[in-house]
Design a protein around this motif. Sequence first.
Motif, short mmCIF file in Angstrom:
data_model
loop_
_atom_site.label_atom_id
_atom_site.label_comp_id
_atom_site.label_asym_id
_atom_site.label_seq_id
_atom_site.Cartn_x
_atom_site.Cartn_y
_atom_site.Cartn_z
N THR A 68 0.81 -1.21 0.00
CA THR A 68 0.00 0.00 0.00
C THR A 68 0.85 1.27 0.00
O THR A 68 0.31 2.37 -0.02
CB THR A 68 -0.94 0.03 1.21
N LEU A 82 -4.32 5.72 -1.09
CA LEU A 82 -5.74 5.47 -0.83
C LEU A 82 -6.63 6.16 -1.84
O LEU A 82 -7.67 5.61 -2.24
CB LEU A 82 -6.10 5.93 0.59
N GLU A 83 -6.23 7.35 -2.29
CA GLU A 83 -7.03 8.08 -3.26
C GLU A 83 -6.07 8.82 -4.19
O GLU A 83 -5.51 9.85 -3.82
CB GLU A 83 -7.99 9.05 -2.58
N THR A 120 -7.98 3.81 -5.80
CA THR A 120 -6.99 3.33 -4.83
C THR A 120 -5.97 2.45 -5.53
O THR A 120 -6.34 1.60 -6.36
CB THR A 120 -7.68 2.53 -3.71
N ALA A 174 -8.52 -2.67 -1.03
CA ALA A 174 -8.90 -1.26 -1.21
C ALA A 174 -10.23 -0.96 -0.53
O ALA A 174 -10.39 0.08 0.13
CB ALA A 174 -8.96 -0.94 -2.70
N ALA A 175 -11.22 -1.86 -0.68
CA ALA A 175 -12.53 -1.64 -0.07
C ALA A 175 -12.43 -1.61 1.46
O ALA A 175 -13.08 -0.80 2.13
CB ALA A 175 -13.50 -2.72 -0.52
N ARG A 220 -9.69 -0.86 3.25
CA ARG A 220 -8.95 0.36 3.63
C ARG A 220 -9.87 1.58 3.62
O ARG A 220 -9.71 2.48 4.45
CB ARG A 220 -7.79 0.60 2.67
N ARG A 221 -10.81 1.61 2.70
CA ARG A 221 -11.69 2.76 2.57
C ARG A 221 -12.93 2.66 3.47
O ARG A 221 -13.80 3.54 3.45
CB ARG A 221 -12.10 2.93 1.10
N LEU A 235 -15.36 0.52 3.28
CA LEU A 235 -16.57 0.13 2.56
C LEU A 235 -17.02 -1.28 2.92
O LEU A 235 -18.20 -1.62 2.76
CB LEU A 235 -16.32 0.23 1.05
#
Length: 278
Positions: free
Chosen positions: A127, A141-142, A150, A226-227, A229-230, A232
């Motif tokens: 990451t 992340l973005e 991501t 990614a999901a 980390r965010r 979601l």
Amino acid sequence: MNTMDQTDRTFMKMHGLGNDFVVLDGRARKLAMTPALATALADRHRGVGFDQLAVIVPGAEVDAELIFYNADGSISAACGNATRCIARHLMDETGKTRLRLKAGARVLEARDAGQGLTSVNMGPPETHWQGVPLARAMETLELPIEGGPTATGMGNPHCTFFVADAEAVDLESRGPEIENHPLFPERTNVQFVSVTGENILRMRVWERGTGVTLASGSSSCATAVAAHRRGLTGPEVTIHLDGGEIRIRVTDEGVWMTGPTAHVFTGTLTDAFLESLT
């Protein structure tokens, strides 16, 4: 030189959720694989056709080492669904229920998950920008790309967009545009993802060096990371791809993916085909 000895011509056709592979076994024989031969084999009209090609070779202190080629002849350090397919083949061959396979710089653990399913730990995600890799230092992340995707490294680079409706994305247009974005010096795999339920994702994939595919194991792992980390999803998700369903579990020891595999047929390349490449 696009030639192979008579003993080198047998191949296996496999797929995981429609993500399809040509697999050559080089453990007992030396294979003269080249990018040109890989590209010729990838042609779905004049060759065999595949999303990725895998060569199995002997490895030190592992059950086998895997070398992957994309459909354009480029090398890929990781291919999750092909790793699961080959793991199942080797388990059936040896009777083992656990294996260690080397792919690129990573040693991956594979397990028989029961009910015909195979699990592979694809290792820890990268990451940090250098591990993806990206062209310059930034938060992963973005990314500063329209849509704020991501970035994740899973032995290969990934760029994941979270969108309201993955079905509505023009993948044929957006995929190659993002694959070749200057932020990704090694190009990137691209995913467009919608959250469709609690810990349930819908994902569509553009693979680096190949194009649109029905599924992608490493992309599924990157998307789950990614999901999570965010915020979601939790660490365990079910991902619905064009080719079917895969389960991903993000742990401190790495990212586990579990799903079905298929060995469709075993074939032999002909003299005429090989001679046509010289």
